[in-house]
Every structure is written in structure tokens, then in C-alpha cells.
Design a protein around this motif. Structure first.
Motif, PDB file in Angstrom:
ATOM      1  N   GLN A 280     -17.850  -6.389   1.694  1.00 25.14           N
ATOM      2  CA  GLN A 280     -17.058  -6.452   2.915  1.00 25.14           C
ATOM      3  C   GLN A 280     -15.771  -7.244   2.725  1.00 25.14           C
ATOM      4  OE1 GLN A 280     -16.850  -5.410   5.993  1.00 25.14           O
ATOM      5  NE2 GLN A 280     -18.735  -4.249   6.330  1.00 25.14           N
ATOM      6  N   GLN A 281     -15.844  -8.291   1.874  1.00 23.86           N
ATOM      7  CA  GLN A 281     -14.668  -9.131   1.655  1.00 23.86           C
ATOM      8  C   GLN A 281     -13.538  -8.378   0.956  1.00 23.86           C
ATOM      9  OE1 GLN A 281     -17.854  -9.847   0.997  1.00 23.86           O
ATOM     10  NE2 GLN A 281     -18.258 -12.051   0.972  1.00 23.86           N
ATOM     11  N   ASP A 282     -13.856  -7.242   0.297  1.00 28.60           N
ATOM     12  CA  ASP A 282     -12.829  -6.446  -0.368  1.00 28.60           C
ATOM     13  C   ASP A 282     -11.997  -5.642   0.629  1.00 28.60           C
ATOM     14  OD1 ASP A 282     -13.762  -7.214  -2.936  1.00 28.60           O
ATOM     15  OD2 ASP A 282     -15.278  -5.632  -2.904  1.00 28.60           O
ATOM     16  N   ARG A 283     -12.491  -5.511   1.846  1.00 26.42           N
ATOM     17  CA  ARG A 283     -11.874  -4.596   2.806  1.00 26.42           C
ATOM     18  C   ARG A 283     -10.423  -4.951   3.118  1.00 26.42           C
ATOM     19  NH1 ARG A 283     -10.742  -2.946   7.902  1.00 26.42           N
ATOM     20  NH2 ARG A 283     -11.641  -0.942   8.561  1.00 26.42           N
ATOM     21  N   ALA A 284     -10.156  -6.230   3.342  1.00 27.42           N
ATOM     22  CA  ALA A 284      -8.804  -6.643   3.717  1.00 27.42           C
ATOM     23  C   ALA A 284      -7.800  -6.331   2.616  1.00 27.42           C
ATOM     24  CB  ALA A 284      -8.791  -8.138   4.044  1.00 27.42           C
ATOM     25  N   VAL A 285      -8.198  -6.535   1.365  1.00 30.33           N
ATOM     26  CA  VAL A 285      -7.306  -6.254   0.235  1.00 30.33           C
ATOM     27  C   VAL A 285      -6.992  -4.769   0.155  1.00 30.33           C
ATOM     28  CG1 VAL A 285      -7.073  -6.349  -2.277  1.00 30.33           C
ATOM     29  CG2 VAL A 285      -8.132  -8.259  -1.050  1.00 30.33           C
ATOM     30  N   VAL A 286      -8.020  -3.929   0.308  1.00 36.58           N
ATOM     31  CA  VAL A 286      -7.829  -2.482   0.241  1.00 36.58           C
ATOM     32  C   VAL A 286      -6.937  -2.010   1.387  1.00 36.58           C
ATOM     33  CG1 VAL A 286      -8.979  -0.247   0.390  1.00 36.58           C
ATOM     34  CG2 VAL A 286      -9.976  -2.068  -0.997  1.00 36.58           C
ATOM     35  N   ALA A 287      -7.157  -2.525   2.594  1.00 39.64           N
ATOM     36  CA  ALA A 287      -6.333  -2.150   3.735  1.00 39.64           C
ATOM     37  C   ALA A 287      -4.868  -2.500   3.499  1.00 39.64           C
ATOM     38  CB  ALA A 287      -6.848  -2.845   4.998  1.00 39.64           C
ATOM     39  N   GLU A 288      -4.627  -3.660   2.899  1.00 44.35           N
ATOM     40  CA  GLU A 288      -3.257  -4.084   2.602  1.00 44.35           C
ATOM     41  C   GLU A 288      -2.608  -3.175   1.559  1.00 44.35           C
ATOM     42  OE1 GLU A 288      -0.823  -8.035   0.973  1.00 44.35           O
ATOM     43  OE2 GLU A 288      -2.995  -8.114   1.262  1.00 44.35           O
ATOM     44  N   GLU A 289      -3.374  -2.803   0.531  1.00 46.67           N
ATOM     45  CA  GLU A 289      -2.844  -1.918  -0.517  1.00 46.67           C
ATOM     46  C   GLU A 289      -2.488  -0.545   0.053  1.00 46.67           C
ATOM     47  OE1 GLU A 289      -2.095  -2.467  -3.634  1.00 46.67           O
ATOM     48  OE2 GLU A 289      -2.863  -4.507  -3.844  1.00 46.67           O
ATOM     49  N   LEU A 290      -3.335  -0.010   0.917  1.00 45.76           N
ATOM     50  CA  LEU A 290      -3.057   1.292   1.507  1.00 45.76           C
ATOM     51  C   LEU A 290      -1.825   1.229   2.412  1.00 45.76           C
ATOM     52  CD1 LEU A 290      -6.687   2.456   2.382  1.00 45.76           C
ATOM     53  CD2 LEU A 290      -5.234   3.320   0.543  1.00 45.76           C
ATOM     54  N   GLN A 291      -1.694   0.145   3.147  1.00 44.20           N
ATOM     55  CA  GLN A 291      -0.520  -0.023   3.998  1.00 44.20           C
ATOM     56  C   GLN A 291       0.757   0.016   3.153  1.00 44.20           C
ATOM     57  OE1 GLN A 291      -0.567  -0.628   7.567  1.00 44.20           O
ATOM     58  NE2 GLN A 291       1.594  -0.140   7.298  1.00 44.20           N
ATOM     59  N   LYS A 292       0.741  -0.642   2.006  1.00 46.70           N
ATOM     60  CA  LYS A 292       1.905  -0.656   1.109  1.00 46.70           C
ATOM     61  C   LYS A 292       2.236   0.751   0.617  1.00 46.70           C
ATOM     62  CE  LYS A 292       1.124  -5.332  -0.743  1.00 46.70           C
ATOM     63  NZ  LYS A 292       0.704  -6.093  -1.946  1.00 46.70           N
ATOM     64  N   LEU A 293       1.203   1.526   0.290  1.00 47.45           N
ATOM     65  CA  LEU A 293       1.431   2.881  -0.211  1.00 47.45           C
ATOM     66  C   LEU A 293       2.068   3.771   0.859  1.00 47.45           C
ATOM     67  CD1 LEU A 293      -1.894   3.405  -2.202  1.00 47.45           C
ATOM     68  CD2 LEU A 293       0.390   3.126  -3.174  1.00 47.45           C
ATOM     69  N   HIS A 294       1.647   3.609   2.093  1.00 46.39           N
ATOM     70  CA  HIS A 294       2.264   4.362   3.195  1.00 46.39           C
ATOM     71  C   HIS A 294       3.716   3.931   3.397  1.00 46.39           C
ATOM     72  CE1 HIS A 294      -0.953   6.784   5.164  1.00 46.39           C
ATOM     73  NE2 HIS A 294      -1.752   5.935   4.547  1.00 46.39           N
ATOM     74  N   GLN A 295       3.936   2.638   3.368  1.00 46.18           N
ATOM     75  CA  GLN A 295       5.292   2.117   3.576  1.00 46.18           C
ATOM     76  C   GLN A 295       6.236   2.558   2.459  1.00 46.18           C
ATOM     77  OE1 GLN A 295       4.512  -2.099   3.925  1.00 46.18           O
ATOM     78  NE2 GLN A 295       4.108  -1.977   6.135  1.00 46.18           N
ATOM     79  N   ARG A 296       5.703   2.712   1.249  1.00 43.94           N
ATOM     80  CA  ARG A 296       6.510   3.122   0.096  1.00 43.94           C
ATOM     81  C   ARG A 296       6.822   4.616   0.118  1.00 43.94           C
ATOM     82  NH1 ARG A 296       3.981   1.484  -5.560  1.00 43.94           N
ATOM     83  NH2 ARG A 296       3.032   3.557  -5.420  1.00 43.94           N
ATOM     84  N   GLY A 297       6.126   5.345   0.974  1.00 41.38           N
ATOM     85  CA  GLY A 297       6.362   6.775   1.061  1.00 41.38           C
ATOM     86  C   GLY A 297       5.451   7.620   0.211  1.00 41.38           C
ATOM     87  N   ASP A 298       4.439   6.995  -0.415  1.00 46.32           N
ATOM     88  CA  ASP A 298       3.499   7.765  -1.235  1.00 46.32           C
ATOM     89  C   ASP A 298       2.644   8.685  -0.372  1.00 46.32           C
ATOM     90  OD1 ASP A 298       4.529   6.349  -3.307  1.00 46.32           O
ATOM     91  OD2 ASP A 298       2.710   5.300  -3.862  1.00 46.32           O
ATOM     92  N   TYR A 299       2.451   8.310   0.881  1.00 44.12           N
ATOM     93  CA  TYR A 299       1.664   9.118   1.810  1.00 44.12           C
ATOM     94  C   TYR A 299       2.417   9.264   3.122  1.00 44.12           C
ATOM     95  CZ  TYR A 299      -2.070   8.283  -1.505  1.00 44.12           C
ATOM     96  OH  TYR A 299      -2.815   8.230  -2.658  1.00 44.12           O
ATOM     97  N   PRO A 300       2.240  10.408   3.783  1.00 44.63           N
ATOM     98  CA  PRO A 300       2.869  10.591   5.096  1.00 44.63           C
ATOM     99  C   PRO A 300       2.156   9.742   6.144  1.00 44.63           C
ATOM    100  CG  PRO A 300       1.403  12.420   4.625  1.00 44.63           C
ATOM    101  CD  PRO A 300       1.442  11.570   3.387  1.00 44.63           C
ATOM    102  N   GLU A 301       2.723   9.717   7.335  1.00 43.44           N
ATOM    103  CA  GLU A 301       2.106   8.921   8.390  1.00 43.44           C
ATOM    104  C   GLU A 301       0.685   9.395   8.672  1.00 43.44           C
ATOM    105  OE1 GLU A 301       2.837   7.636  13.057  1.00 43.44           O
ATOM    106  OE2 GLU A 301       4.422   8.565  11.907  1.00 43.44           O
ATOM    107  N   SER A 302       0.482  10.713   8.658  1.00 49.32           N
ATOM    108  CA  SER A 302      -0.846  11.262   8.857  1.00 49.32           C
ATOM    109  C   SER A 302      -1.239  12.133   7.670  1.00 49.32           C
ATOM    110  CB  SER A 302      -0.891  12.104  10.140  1.00 49.32           C
ATOM    111  OG  SER A 302      -2.129  12.775  10.245  1.00 49.32           O
ATOM    112  N   LEU A 303      -2.393  11.849   7.081  1.00 50.47           N
ATOM    113  CA  LEU A 303      -2.869  12.652   5.954  1.00 50.47           C
ATOM    114  C   LEU A 303      -3.349  14.017   6.411  1.00 50.47           C
ATOM    115  CD1 LEU A 303      -4.934  10.054   3.874  1.00 50.47           C
ATOM    116  CD2 LEU A 303      -2.535  10.681   3.649  1.00 50.47           C
ATOM    117  N   ARG A 304      -3.564  14.181   7.697  1.00 50.75           N
ATOM    118  CA  ARG A 304      -4.104  15.427   8.214  1.00 50.75           C
ATOM    119  C   ARG A 304      -3.032  16.410   8.673  1.00 50.75           C
ATOM    120  NH1 ARG A 304      -9.726  14.143  11.330  1.00 50.75           N
ATOM    121  NH2 ARG A 304     -10.576  12.692   9.798  1.00 50.75           N
ATOM    122  N   GLY A 305      -1.757  15.970   8.619  1.00 56.23           N
ATOM    123  CA  GLY A 305      -0.678  16.823   9.108  1.00 56.23           C
ATOM    124  C   GLY A 305      -0.416  18.021   8.222  1.00 56.23           C
TER     125      GLY A 305
END
Length: 305
Positions: A280-305
């Protein structure tokens, strides 16, 4: 050409303390396997296979399966979606399942449960790991070149990038020579310490941070299934016994096939960073990493679009 992504999602996530496979961890509550699916489709994969517990089917349709059915693959074909169920009904009759056993029999059993729906080159992954965009491009290209028999592939990661400060992890420790896998052994209790050192607690020995490890990112041809079946049945006859936690693991099976001269495995490398959730303690780190990838443009705002 049909190439499938096979997602092993039937695990119970016992150390994580919940169903981490369906934890909405992304900025818009995306689950980790949605990133794998998105990356695989843009790399060229055109079929997604979910290995799940039977009681997960309705949830999996709702989370991923139904919207995927309307997706188009890179080659212009509709994305095919299939389901395989990992439960005790697929265990051979000769083996008596201990009444106290609730856990599935591990990753060999998981993939074997998909034998009826996977008839093409496939990439096999864990549902709860993020492998990176480049990893899917790399393994897709390799899968399109593999012969029908005798060859497989994997993407390797550096141990220092895959361990957790919050407890021990299980990793397939690899020996690699000239781009070929020489051996892989399952280290079940790898501990990362704050100073960056790593130790295999089961063997009481240190591990080099740059050790290549398997994160269950395998590439197989459908000819692997008879070998999986034989290996699993031997496991039930010789190792499982009354052990309610015994697992039949893909890295161990691959190592046995290589030692028998039946399989050659190329080791690929990805430019991207792996991350995942064991605790469970890994969750915050993973959430932060994913946020960075979205902000960098690696992923669109919605993966389902």
C-alpha cells in the motif's frame, strides 16, 4: 498479423492488502492495466486477453473489456477481447486440492488457462505493473520475428529500479550473455535498503543493483502451451503436495526449458522505467509517477478516448 497481450489479473494481491489490479491509481482513476493496454495497442497489438477469476468477469467488462471492444488497432482492425478463467476447474483430476487452499497456482497455471483463446504470438504481463511505452514497441517487433518453435523473448529490468523500501519482493534474477538469457532463478525475498543496497534474504547474500531481473514481461509463441501443461502437471505430482501456498512460476519453468535445450530466450531492454505496487505504501509513488507521465504528454487526458 494477430498479436495478443495476455494480462494475468487473477492474483489476490495479498501483500498489497486489497485488489490492486483494480485500484484507480491514475489522475482520472485509471487502473494500471489500462496503461498496459493503451501502450500495447499503440505498439501494434490487436488482441487483449484477460486472465481473471470467474467472479471478476462482470467487473472486468465494466472496467476495460466493454470499451475496448470499440477500439481500433494500429492495423485498422477491431481490437479483439477475450477472457480466460483461472480457477481450480482446470486442475487435472489426478491432483487432490487441499481443502484449505484458496490461492491460484501461480503464473504457469494462469497462462495455461488461456490456452484455448491464445493461438498467436503473445506478450504475457502482470496486471499490476507499469512496464513503459518503449517496452511494448520492443517486444512487439521481436514477436513478429520469432519462429513458431524453440524461441521466446523477455524484457529485462534492473533490480534497483524494481524493489520496494516497504518490504520484500519476489524477482526473477537473470543471467544474460550476448543478449540471451542463460538462467533465471526466483528470489522470493529481495529487500531494498535506504542506502540503495539489495539483499536476497532467503539466501542471505547481496545482489548487485544492476542485476537484470524478469518482471513477467514475456513473449511466447503458442507452441509454449504443451510445455506449460507438462511442467504444471509435473509440479502437481512432485512439488505441490499439501502445500496450500505452492506456486508454479513462469521464470522457473522458462529456466527448466532452457536447461533442457528446448527454449532460447532473447533479452530485450526498455528505455522506460518500470514501477508497480506490491505494498500500500507504494501507491503514492506510483500515483505521482503516472501524474508526471500525463503532464509530459506521454498519455492523453483520458486513456479511453
Amino acid at each position: 498479423m494477430k498479436v495478443s497481450l495476455v494480462i494475468m489479473a487473477a492474483g489476490l494481491g495479498s501483500r498489497y492488502g486489497g485488489s490492486k489490479q483494480v485500484d484507480g491509481i491514475g489522475p482520472h482513476h485509471e487502473i494500471l492495466m489500462e496503461y498496459s493496454i493503451y501502450d500495447a495497442i499503440r505498439a501494434g497489438f490487436n488482441k487483449i486477453v484477460f486472465i481473471i477469476k470467474p467472479e471478476m468477469e462482470e467487473m472486468m467488462h465494466r472496467l476495460c473489456g466493454d470499451y475496448l471492444a470499440g477500439k481500433t488497432a494500429r492495423d485498422g482492425s477491431p481490437v479483439e477481447v477475450a477472457y480466460a478463467f483461472q480457477d481450480f476447474s482446470s486442475v487435472p483430476d489426478f491432483y487432490h486440492i487441499p481443502p484449505e487452499r484458496t490461492k491460484p497456482f501461480g503464473t504457469v497455471h494462469a497462462l495455461l488457462c488461456a490456452a484455448d483463446v491464445v493461438h498467436e504470438p503473445c506478450c504475457v504481463i502482470n496486471a499490476d505493473d507499469y512496464y513503459g511505452i518503449d517496452a511494448y514497441r520492443t517486444i512487439y517487433e521481436e514477436l513478429t520475428r520469432l519462429p513458431e518453435n524453440g524461441k521466446a523473448t523477455m524484457v529485462g529490468y534492473l533490480l534497483k529500479n524494481t524493489a520496494s523500501l516497504h518490504g520484500t519482493v519476489s524477482r526473477g534474477v537473470c543471467t544474460v550473455k550476448d543478449g540471451k538469457l542463460q538462467s533465471v532463478r526466483e528470489a522470493l525475498k529481495v529487500q531494498l535498503y535506504p542506502d540503495g543496497t539489495l539483499r536476497d534474504l532467503a539466501r542471505d547474500e547481496s545482489l548487485a543493483p544492476d542485476t537484470v531481473v524478469s518482471m513477467n514481461f514475456w513473449g511466447f509463441m503458442p507452441s509454449i502451451f504443451p510445455a506449460l501443461r507438462e511442467y504444471f502437471e509435473n509440479f502437481l505430482r512432485n512439488e505441490a503436495g499439501e502445500d496450500i501456498k505452492a506456486e508454479c512460476l513462469l521464470p522457473v519453468m522458462v529456466d527448466q526449458q532452457m536447461k533442457a535445450g528446448k527454449l532460447e530466450v532473447s533479452v530485450l531492454h526498455s528505455a522506460d522505467k518500470w514501477f508497480g505496487m506490491t505494498y500500500q505504501q507504494d501507491r503514492a509513488v506510483v500515483a505521482e509517477e503516472l501524474q508526471k507521465l500525463h503532464q509530459r504528454g506521454d498519455y492523453p487526458e483520458s486513456l479511453r478516448g
